[in-house]
Structure formats: C-alpha cells, structure tokens
Design an enzyme around this catalytic site. Sequence first.
Site, mmCIF file in Angstrom:
data_model
loop_
_atom_site.group_PDB
_atom_site.id
_atom_site.type_symbol
_atom_site.label_atom_id
_atom_site.label_comp_id
_atom_site.label_asym_id
_atom_site.label_seq_id
_atom_site.Cartn_x
_atom_site.Cartn_y
_atom_site.Cartn_z
ATOM 1 N N GLY A 51 41.412 34.899 33.133
ATOM 2 C CA GLY A 51 40.121 34.719 33.174
ATOM 3 C C GLY A 51 39.461 36.168 33.095
ATOM 4 O O GLY A 51 40.142 37.144 32.917
ATOM 5 N N THR A 52 38.061 35.983 32.851
ATOM 6 C CA THR A 52 37.309 37.204 32.999
ATOM 7 C C THR A 52 37.449 37.937 34.326
ATOM 8 O O THR A 52 37.904 37.318 35.218
ATOM 9 C CB THR A 52 35.688 36.840 32.590
ATOM 10 O OG1 THR A 52 35.232 36.008 33.592
ATOM 11 C CG2 THR A 52 35.686 36.178 31.207
ATOM 12 N N CYS A 78 36.188 35.944 38.144
ATOM 13 C CA CYS A 78 36.025 34.545 38.119
ATOM 14 C C CYS A 78 36.925 33.948 39.303
ATOM 15 O O CYS A 78 37.141 32.792 39.214
ATOM 16 C CB CYS A 78 36.650 34.175 36.657
ATOM 17 S SG CYS A 78 38.392 34.282 36.334
ATOM 18 N N GLY A 79 37.354 34.798 40.294
ATOM 19 C CA GLY A 79 38.168 34.179 41.297
ATOM 20 C C GLY A 79 39.406 34.292 41.306
ATOM 21 O O GLY A 79 40.287 33.639 42.067
ATOM 22 N N GLU A 83 46.075 41.875 39.219
ATOM 23 C CA GLU A 83 45.664 42.878 38.353
ATOM 24 C C GLU A 83 46.866 43.220 37.204
ATOM 25 O O GLU A 83 47.317 44.218 36.971
ATOM 26 C CB GLU A 83 45.274 44.247 39.104
ATOM 27 C CG GLU A 83 44.371 44.274 39.951
ATOM 28 C CD GLU A 83 42.990 44.054 39.446
ATOM 29 O OE1 GLU A 83 42.452 43.783 38.280
ATOM 30 O OE2 GLU A 83 41.921 43.621 40.413
ATOM 31 N N ALA A 84 47.646 42.028 36.831
ATOM 32 C CA ALA A 84 48.605 42.272 36.166
ATOM 33 C C ALA A 84 48.484 42.817 34.627
ATOM 34 O O ALA A 84 49.482 43.157 33.989
ATOM 35 C CB ALA A 84 49.252 41.012 35.944
ATOM 36 N N GLN A 85 47.123 42.731 34.191
ATOM 37 C CA GLN A 85 46.887 43.314 33.040
ATOM 38 C C GLN A 85 47.243 44.899 32.975
ATOM 39 O O GLN A 85 47.569 45.558 31.900
ATOM 40 C CB GLN A 85 45.249 43.307 32.635
ATOM 41 C CG GLN A 85 44.264 43.956 33.522
ATOM 42 C CD GLN A 85 43.895 43.418 34.849
ATOM 43 O OE1 GLN A 85 44.475 42.517 35.168
ATOM 44 N NE2 GLN A 85 42.956 44.211 35.475
#
Length: 216
Positions: free
Chosen positions: A9-10, A13-14, A87-89
């Site tokens: 998600g952005t 967004c939870g 924070e997998a990005q």
Amino acid sequence: MPELVFFSGTMDCGKSTLALQIEHNRSARGLVGMIFTRNDRAGEGKLSSRLGLVTDAVEVGDGADLYAHLVDHLSQGRRADYVIADEAQFLAPEQIDQLARVVDDLELDVYAFGITTDFRSKLFPGSQRLVELADRVEVLQVEALCWCGARATHNARTVGGVMVVEGAQVVVGDVTGSVDEVGYEVLCRRHHRRRMTAATAHAAALSPDVLPVSSG
Ligand SMILES: Nc1ncnc2c1ncn2[C@@H]1O[C@H](COP(=O)(O)OP(=O)(O)O)[C@@H](O)[C@H]1O
Ligand SMILES: Cc1cn([C@H]2C[C@H](O)[C@@H](COP(=O)(O)O)O2)c(=O)[nH]c1=O
C-alpha cells in the site's frame, strides 16, 4: 501450505499496524515470530506504527542472509513459527529470494509489508521481487486518501510542501514532517502526475489568477 504474502500500500495506510496485529494474535496463541525490519522511523531494531505500538525486531543489514539467520536460530533450538518483514521495500531482491526459501524449505509463513513504489512512482527493487515471488499480494483495506478525497495510490516526496522528483531512492521520513523538512504526502495518480500536493493546491486556490472574475 505456508505462504509468502506481500501486504502492500502507500505510506500511512496501516501496514505496520497490521504487522503488529498479526504478531499480537499469533503470540496470544503461543506462537513465536521472527520479526525483521529495516530503517523503521522509530530507530534500529524497531517495528513501529503511527498508532503508537512498537515491538523489537531484527534490523536487517545490507548483506544479511535471512534464510541463514532462520536456520541458525532454529538449529540453536530456538523457535520461530512464522516470519514478519516490515519495510520490505528496503530489502535487497536476494533477501526476498531468501524469504521465499524460508517458506518453501522451512515451511514457515512469511508476511512482508511495504510500499510498492517510490516518490518517482518506480518500483523499489525489494517490492518488485515480492510482486514476482509472492503467493499473494494483498492491498490494505483502509485506504489512505489524497487531499482531493480520492484514494491515494502514490507516494510523493516533498520539501516545504512542494513535490520533488530528484534525489536518492531511500530517505527515511514521515507524512507529518514540518514544512521545511523532507517529508512525504500520499496522492492519487492524477495529482501525483501533476505534482499537486495539498500545499500547492491550496496556494493555487488562493492565487488571484484563478479567482473567478466578477462581471461587474
Ligand atoms: N490518531 C489516530 N487515530 C486513529 N487512527 C490513526 C491515528 N493515527 C494514525 N492512524 C491510523 O494509522 C494508519 C497508519 O498506520 P501505520 O501502520 O503507521 O501505517 P504504514 O505502516 O502503512 O505507514 C493511518 O492510515 C490511520 O488509519
Ligand atoms: C516514497 C518513499 C518512501 N521512503 C521511506 C519513507 C519512510 O521512512 C518509509 C515508508 O514507511 P511507511 O511505514 O510505509 O510510512 O519509506 C523512501 O525512502 N523513499 C521513497 O521514495
């Protein structure tokens, strides 16, 4: 069957809240999670949500091997029944491959949470690999909203409220920073494309150029 699930998600967004809820519900039933994170705003080795909840986590370094970490942990007789990666990005593509191997070879569920695209609307390498490998990609139900009221789908980086498109891909920050700082704002695609943040839209609305001309 164990799964690799990517909750995406952005910003705001939870995602981290959901990660903490999954952890809470499983630990309430006696299960033990291995929690990974990288560059959380609350500091090293933390997984935090804007609702104020926070838990300890393993900070993933550049060259860390997440599969080897789990094997090491289990071979010491310690428990891990599932894995959370927030924070997998920010994880490297190889680290996402290691998480897939955790699912397939160690038969543990892996729940990964992250934003898909950066401030230029380009995929983060870790998120790209997650989209490629995940058994499921889940978009969070609580949608963040653009200032116009539409669903926010994109992340803008701002300086003084103005959207910027140059800079490093990774700059840790928040959506509530002071106006002088580098910050972030979630926008719908239309306003991301037009680089129209809440501040610039407000300024444009106040500009005499766009005020209705009176006929009198
Ligand atoms: N004061 C508040 N009251 C209720 N909900 C809040 C409050 N502050 C934040 N939230 C909720 O928390 C969400 C952000 O949660 P968080 O897990 O930190 O997001 P993410 O990890 O996706 O960036 C917001 O979208 C909102 O739904
Ligand atoms: C868009 C974008 C974001 N980041 C950073 C900013 C935050 O520290 C995290 C996202 O955290 P959240 O819990 O989802 O709010 O990512 C970045 O480094 N680069 C970007 O382009």
